[in-house]
Design a protein around this motif. Structure first.
Motif, PDB file in Angstrom:
ATOM      1  N   GLU A   1       0.897  -1.107   0.075  1.00 12.89           N
ATOM      2  CA  GLU A   1       0.061  -0.107  -0.039  1.00 12.89           C
ATOM      3  C   GLU A   1       0.635   1.300   0.016  1.00 12.89           C
ATOM      4  N   GLN A   2       0.449   2.432  -0.795  1.00  7.15           N
ATOM      5  CA  GLN A   2       1.324   3.479  -1.001  1.00  7.15           C
ATOM      6  C   GLN A   2       0.585   4.554   0.129  1.00  7.15           C
ATOM      7  N   ASN A   3       1.309   4.862   0.998  1.00  7.23           N
ATOM      8  CA  ASN A   3       0.991   6.043   1.997  1.00  7.23           C
ATOM      9  C   ASN A   3       1.678   7.236   1.909  1.00  7.23           C
ATOM     10  N   TRP A   4       0.797   8.231   1.498  1.00  3.16           N
ATOM     11  CA  TRP A   4       1.642   9.538   1.215  1.00  3.16           C
ATOM     12  C   TRP A   4       1.286  10.495   2.121  1.00  3.16           C
ATOM     13  N   LYS A   5       0.771  10.025   3.331  1.00  5.92           N
ATOM     14  CA  LYS A   5       0.552  11.226   4.513  1.00  5.92           C
ATOM     15  C   LYS A   5       1.929  11.928   4.892  1.00  5.92           C
ATOM     16  N   LEU A   6       2.827  11.389   4.831  1.00  9.81           N
ATOM     17  CA  LEU A   6       4.213  11.885   5.130  1.00  9.81           C
ATOM     18  C   LEU A   6       4.623  13.105   4.208  1.00  9.81           C
ATOM     19  N   PHE A   7       4.135  13.101   2.908  1.00  8.90           N
ATOM     20  CA  PHE A   7       4.456  14.138   2.147  1.00  8.90           C
ATOM     21  C   PHE A   7       3.332  15.059   1.665  1.00  8.90           C
ATOM     22  N   ALA A   8       2.356  15.002   2.427  1.00  6.65           N
ATOM     23  CA  ALA A   8       1.046  15.300   2.165  1.00  6.65           C
ATOM     24  C   ALA A   8       1.288  16.917   2.721  1.00  6.65           C
ATOM     25  N   PRO A   9       0.498  17.949   2.229  1.00  4.35           N
ATOM     26  CA  PRO A   9       0.514  19.289   2.885  1.00  4.35           C
ATOM     27  C   PRO A   9       0.583  19.545   4.337  1.00  4.35           C
ATOM     28  N   ASN A  10      -0.366  18.706   4.877  1.00  2.03           N
ATOM     29  CA  ASN A  10      -0.603  18.440   6.323  1.00  2.03           C
ATOM     30  C   ASN A  10      -0.194  17.183   6.820  1.00  2.03           C
ATOM     31  N   PRO A  11       0.928  16.910   7.234  1.00  5.42           N
ATOM     32  CA  PRO A  11       1.518  15.707   7.504  1.00  5.42           C
ATOM     33  C   PRO A  11       0.775  15.289   8.689  1.00  5.42           C
ATOM     34  N   LEU A  12       0.840  13.913   9.013  1.00  7.45           N
ATOM     35  CA  LEU A  12      -0.118  13.215  10.294  1.00  7.45           C
ATOM     36  C   LEU A  12       0.671  13.835  11.394  1.00  7.45           C
TER      37      LEU A  12
END
Length: 366
Positions: free
Chosen positions: A203-214
Motif C-alpha cells: 500500500e502507498q501511504n502519502w501522508k508523510l509528504f502531504a501538505p498537512n502531515p500526520l
C-alpha cells in the motif's frame, strides 16, 4: 730404435722451453737469441689462460711467418703505471680455454625444466602458467564467464529465471502505477484486481509528504465481555498499540507484524466506514472481520478465566504537542472513537488461542 725429435722444442742445450716454435732447418729463417726466448717465455705464461696454444701442427716445423704471428699474439702490451693490464683477446673463431677451478660450473637444469641453452642458442623463457598459448591449464576464469560460461542446459534455466523475475518486476511496477494513477478506464474495469495486489503489503501511504502531515498519535484499545464461573464481567481496556510499541522499541530487527498489522487494519476499517460506523462499500464487512480476528488473537493471550463472548474496540487519538519554542496552543487530550460491541463467532477464534479450551471448561462446569 731412435725416438723422433720433439716438435716445438729448441735444440740448443738446456735453455730449451716447451711450447717455443722450432727454428726449422738452417737457412729457413732468422734465428732468435737466448734472451728473446726468455722474455717470450715469461709473457707467454700470462696469456696462456686467455689465448689458445698456437703450436705448430705435428708432422713438421712451423714457417717463419707463423712464428712471427705467434710472437705478436702472445706478447702483451706493457701497461703504464696505475693501469690494469689488458689481457689479449683470443682470435676470432677460437675456443676460450677455461682453467679448472677458476670459475664454478653453471647450475644444471632443475628436474622437469628445459635447459637455458641448446647448442649455443638461447631459448625463450617458458610461459607463465595460465598464459595464452601455454599448455598448462589456467586457474583463472576463462573469457566469457557468467551465463556464457555455463553449459547449455544451465544457460536455458538461467535465462528462464531471469525472464520470470523481469516479468514479475515489470508487472509489479505497472500495478503500483495504476493504483496511484488518477481514475482511468483500466482502474474502472480492473480496480479490484489492482487493490487485491497492492493491499496490504504494498500500500502507498502519502501522508508523510502531504501538505498537512500526520500530527497525531493513534492508539487502538480493546476490551471484552468474559463469561466465567462467577458470571459475566467486562475487562479493562487493553492498549494494543502500546504492546506493539514495546515489542519493537530498541529492537535492531523489528517485526513487520508489530509495526504495521494493527495500524493498517485500523486504517482499513476507518477508510471503509462512515463516522457513524456504517460500511460504505463491499470492503466494510471484510474490514470488520479482519479487526475482530486481530483483536481476538491479542486478547486470547490474556488469562481471563472464562469465555470471551463479545469484544469492543475504540481508538484514542492524541495530538502531537507543540515544540517548546512555539507559541501555538494544541490540546493533547485524547479523543476516543468507540465501536459497537461485536459478538464473537467461531470464525473469529484463532487456532491454538485457548478460547476453545475455555469454552469446553465452561460447558463442563455447567
Amino acid at each position: 730404435m731412435t725416438s723422433p725429435p720433439d716438435v716445438g722444442l729448441h735444440g740448443s742445450g738446456g735453455g730449451a722451453e716447451p711450447g717455443a716454435p722450432c727454428a726449422g732447418p738452417p737457412g729457413a729463417g732468422p734465428s732468435r737469441s737466448q734472451g728473446t726466448r726468455a722474455a717470450d717465455g715469461t709473457a707467454r705464461g700470462a696469456a696462456e689462460t686467455a689465448a689458445p696454444d698456437r703450436r705448430a701442427p705435428k708432422g713438421g716445423p712451423a714457417s717463419p711467418e707463423d712464428a712471427e704471428e705467434a710472437e705478436d699474439a702472445e706478447t702483451p702490451e706493457t701497461p703504464e703505471d696505475g693501469e690494469t693490464p689488458k689481457v689479449p683477446e683470443p682470435p676470432e673463431g677460437a675456443e676460450t680455454p677455461r682453467t679448472r677451478g677458476t670459475e664454478p660450473d653453471p647450475p644444471g637444469p632443475a628436474d622437469g625444466a628445459a635447459p637455458a641453452q641448446l647448442d649455443g642458442a638461447a631459448l625463450p623463457p617458458a610461459p607463465a602458467p595460465g598464459a595464452r598459448g601455454s599448455d598448462t591449464p589456467s586457474t583463472e576464469l576463462r573469457e566469457g564467464a557468467g551465463i556464457a560460461g555455463l553449459s547449455l542446459p544451465y544457460q536455458v534455466v538461467a535465462a528462464l529465471a531471469l525472464s520470470v523475475f523481469g516479468l514479475l518486476a515489470c508487472g509489479h511496477l505497472a500495478m503500483v502505477f495504476l493504483h496511484v494513477a488518477p481514475s482511468n478506464t483500466l482502474t474502472k474495469q480492473h480496480g479490484e484486481a489492482f487493490d487485491d495486489w497492492i493491499y496490504p503489503e504494498f500500500e502507498q501511504n502519502w501522508k508523510l509528504f502531504a501538505p498537512n502531515p500526520l500530527q497525531q498519535n493513534v492508539a487502538v484499545e480493546a476490551r471484552a465481555d468474559v463469561e466465567g464461573a462467577d458470571g459475566r464481567r467486562t475487562t479493562r481496556w487493553v492498549n494494543l498499540s502500546r504492546e506493539d510499541g514495546e515489542a519493537i522499541r530498541g529492537s535492531l530487527l523489528p517485526s513487520h507484524v508489530h509495526q504495521n498489522e494493527l495500524r493498517r487494519a485500523w486504517d482499513f476499517y476507518t477508510g471503509s466506514h462512515t463516522e457513524e460506523n456504517r460500511p460504505n462499500g463491499l470492503r466494510g464487512e471484510l474490514s470488520e472481520r479482519y479487526m475482530r480476528r486481530i483483536v481476538m488473537l491479542r486478547l486470547s493471550r490474556q488469562e481471563y478465566g472464562g469465555t470471551i463472548e463479545r469484544v469492543q474496540i475504540r481508538s484514542a487519538v492524541t495530538a502531537v504537542g507543540a515544540p517548546a519554542w512555539s507559541d501555538e496552543k494544541i490540546s493533547t487530550e485524547p479523543v476516543y472513537r468507540a465501536l459497537p460491541w461485536w459478538n464473537v463467532t467461531d470464525d473469529d477464534l484463532p487456532e491454538g488461542s485457548g478460547q476453545g479450551q475455555a469454552s469446553a471448561g465452561a460447558e463442563g462446569a455447567e
